[in-house]
Design a protein around this motif. Structure first.
Motif, PDB file in Angstrom:
ATOM      1  N   GLU A 127      36.664  38.132  37.143  1.00 39.87           N
ATOM      2  CA  GLU A 127      36.092  36.780  37.182  1.00 39.87           C
ATOM      3  C   GLU A 127      35.192  36.591  38.400  1.00 39.87           C
ATOM      4  O   GLU A 127      34.093  36.042  38.298  1.00 39.87           O
ATOM      5  N   LEU A 128      35.658  37.044  39.565  1.00 34.50           N
ATOM      6  CA  LEU A 128      34.874  36.881  40.789  1.00 34.50           C
ATOM      7  C   LEU A 128      33.585  37.690  40.736  1.00 34.50           C
ATOM      8  O   LEU A 128      32.516  37.199  41.115  1.00 34.50           O
ATOM      9  N   ILE A 129      33.653  38.906  40.254  1.00 36.87           N
ATOM     10  CA  ILE A 129      32.450  39.745  40.163  1.00 36.87           C
ATOM     11  C   ILE A 129      31.448  39.122  39.196  1.00 36.87           C
ATOM     12  O   ILE A 129      30.245  39.086  39.472  1.00 36.87           O
ATOM     13  N   ALA A 130      31.923  38.608  38.054  1.00 35.00           N
ATOM     14  CA  ALA A 130      31.030  37.945  37.105  1.00 35.00           C
ATOM     15  C   ALA A 130      30.382  36.721  37.747  1.00 35.00           C
ATOM     16  O   ALA A 130      29.174  36.486  37.576  1.00 35.00           O
ATOM     17  N   SER A 131      31.148  35.940  38.501  1.00 35.23           N
ATOM     18  CA  SER A 131      30.616  34.774  39.196  1.00 35.23           C
ATOM     19  C   SER A 131      29.558  35.190  40.214  1.00 35.23           C
ATOM     20  O   SER A 131      28.499  34.554  40.323  1.00 35.23           O
ATOM     21  N   ASN A 132      29.842  36.264  40.966  1.00 35.91           N
ATOM     22  CA  ASN A 132      28.870  36.764  41.946  1.00 35.91           C
ATOM     23  C   ASN A 132      27.577  37.208  41.266  1.00 35.91           C
ATOM     24  O   ASN A 132      26.480  36.941  41.761  1.00 35.91           O
ATOM     25  N   GLU A 133      27.704  37.873  40.127  1.00 35.66           N
ATOM     26  CA  GLU A 133      26.511  38.334  39.409  1.00 35.66           C
ATOM     27  C   GLU A 133      25.702  37.150  38.883  1.00 35.66           C
ATOM     28  O   GLU A 133      24.476  37.190  38.862  1.00 35.66           O
ATOM     29  N   LYS A 158      25.356  34.462  40.420  1.00 35.29           N
ATOM     30  CA  LYS A 158      24.677  33.949  41.614  1.00 35.29           C
ATOM     31  C   LYS A 158      23.566  34.883  42.070  1.00 35.29           C
ATOM     32  O   LYS A 158      22.964  34.673  43.121  1.00 35.29           O
ATOM     33  N   GLY A 159      23.324  35.951  41.303  1.00 33.93           N
ATOM     34  CA  GLY A 159      22.234  36.868  41.617  1.00 33.93           C
ATOM     35  C   GLY A 159      22.637  38.134  42.339  1.00 33.93           C
ATOM     36  O   GLY A 159      21.776  38.909  42.760  1.00 33.93           O
ATOM     37  N   ASP A 160      23.924  38.376  42.500  1.00 33.69           N
ATOM     38  CA  ASP A 160      24.373  39.583  43.199  1.00 33.69           C
ATOM     39  C   ASP A 160      24.037  40.827  42.388  1.00 33.69           C
ATOM     40  O   ASP A 160      24.227  40.870  41.178  1.00 33.69           O
ATOM     41  N   HIS A 161      23.530  41.827  43.073  1.00 33.82           N
ATOM     42  CA  HIS A 161      23.298  43.147  42.479  1.00 33.82           C
ATOM     43  C   HIS A 161      24.501  44.001  42.854  1.00 33.82           C
ATOM     44  O   HIS A 161      24.501  44.658  43.905  1.00 33.82           O
ATOM     45  N   TRP A 218      39.960  40.581  48.806  1.00 34.54           N
ATOM     46  CA  TRP A 218      38.768  41.258  49.313  1.00 34.54           C
ATOM     47  C   TRP A 218      37.608  40.270  49.373  1.00 34.54           C
ATOM     48  O   TRP A 218      37.640  39.213  48.762  1.00 34.54           O
ATOM     49  N   GLY A 219      36.578  40.665  50.101  1.00 30.99           N
ATOM     50  CA  GLY A 219      35.378  39.838  50.189  1.00 30.99           C
ATOM     51  C   GLY A 219      34.196  40.663  50.651  1.00 30.99           C
ATOM     52  O   GLY A 219      34.367  41.734  51.239  1.00 30.99           O
ATOM     53  N   CYS A 220      33.009  40.158  50.359  1.00 30.72           N
ATOM     54  CA  CYS A 220      31.781  40.830  50.791  1.00 30.72           C
ATOM     55  C   CYS A 220      30.609  39.864  50.706  1.00 30.72           C
ATOM     56  O   CYS A 220      30.715  38.806  50.076  1.00 30.72           O
ATOM     57  N   LEU A 221      29.536  40.236  51.341  1.00 33.57           N
ATOM     58  CA  LEU A 221      28.300  39.462  51.231  1.00 33.57           C
ATOM     59  C   LEU A 221      27.599  39.855  49.951  1.00 33.57           C
ATOM     60  O   LEU A 221      27.574  41.035  49.565  1.00 33.57           O
ATOM     61  N   LEU A 222      27.015  38.867  49.268  1.00 29.62           N
ATOM     62  CA  LEU A 222      26.262  39.143  48.049  1.00 29.62           C
ATOM     63  C   LEU A 222      24.960  39.849  48.415  1.00 29.62           C
ATOM     64  O   LEU A 222      24.376  39.588  49.472  1.00 29.62           O
ATOM     65  N   GLN A 223      24.537  40.730  47.540  1.00 31.07           N
ATOM     66  CA  GLN A 223      23.282  41.474  47.722  1.00 31.07           C
ATOM     67  C   GLN A 223      22.300  40.950  46.683  1.00 31.07           C
ATOM     68  O   GLN A 223      22.257  41.425  45.556  1.00 31.07           O
ATOM     69  N   ASN A 224      21.493  39.955  47.074  1.00 27.75           N
ATOM     70  CA  ASN A 224      20.599  39.292  46.139  1.00 27.75           C
ATOM     71  C   ASN A 224      19.171  39.856  46.141  1.00 27.75           C
ATOM     72  O   ASN A 224      18.411  39.592  45.248  1.00 27.75           O
ATOM     73  N   GLU A 225      18.846  40.604  47.173  1.00 24.25           N
ATOM     74  CA  GLU A 225      17.484  41.129  47.268  1.00 24.25           C
ATOM     75  C   GLU A 225      17.405  42.504  46.647  1.00 24.25           C
ATOM     76  O   GLU A 225      18.352  43.274  46.703  1.00 24.25           O
ATOM     77  N   THR A 226      16.269  42.820  46.046  1.00 25.64           N
ATOM     78  CA  THR A 226      16.076  44.136  45.443  1.00 25.64           C
ATOM     79  C   THR A 226      15.336  45.058  46.356  1.00 25.64           C
ATOM     80  O   THR A 226      14.704  44.677  47.285  1.00 25.64           O
TER      81      THR A 226
END
Length: 119
Positions: free
Chosen positions: A16-22, A24-27, A111-119
């Motif tokens: 669920e968290l990974i889907a939510s992050n994606e 939000k634009g997370d790669h 666990w936690g991490c910063l989202l990676q939104n830039e390509t």
């Protein structure tokens, strides 16, 4: 809660968290530092956990004393692993930390991490 229940609950929450992050634009395939947090009641248990993680090359652990508002003290073990945050990787690593918490008598705090939104 049994270990199997803990693993199943943890995996469902991760997905669920990974889907939510994606959303939000997370790669998720982009490697980043991911923190896995365990909490110990004693400094000795925290130190033992760190040694085990280092000895088995699971990540870069550190621990710190945390004084809670209720007067209790815990020791927070934070393990950093540089990795992609894809479902398969995170669910596998999270499962490892759920098992370590059970084996060593610690509490797993996720666990936690910063989202990676830039390509």
């Amino acid at each position: 809660m049994s270990l199997v229940d803990a693993l199943l609950n943890s995996s469902a929450s991760d997905v669920e968290l990974i889907a939510s992050n994606e959303q939000k634009g997370d790669h998720s395939e982009v490697p980043r530092d991911v923190d896995f947090v365990l909490e110990a009641k004693t400094e000795g248990k925290a130190s033992l956990m760190c040694s085990f993680i280092v000895d088995n090359h699971y990540g870069r652990p550190s621990f710190q004393r945390v004084d809670l508002e209720n007067g209790e003290t815990i020791w927070r073990v934070i393990t950093v692993i540089h990795t992609p945050a894809t479902k398969h990787v995170i669910c596998s690593l999270n499962g490892l930390f759920v098992c370590l918490a059970e084996l060593f008598g610690l509490e797993y705090n996720g666990w936690g991490c910063l989202l990676q939104n830039e390509t």
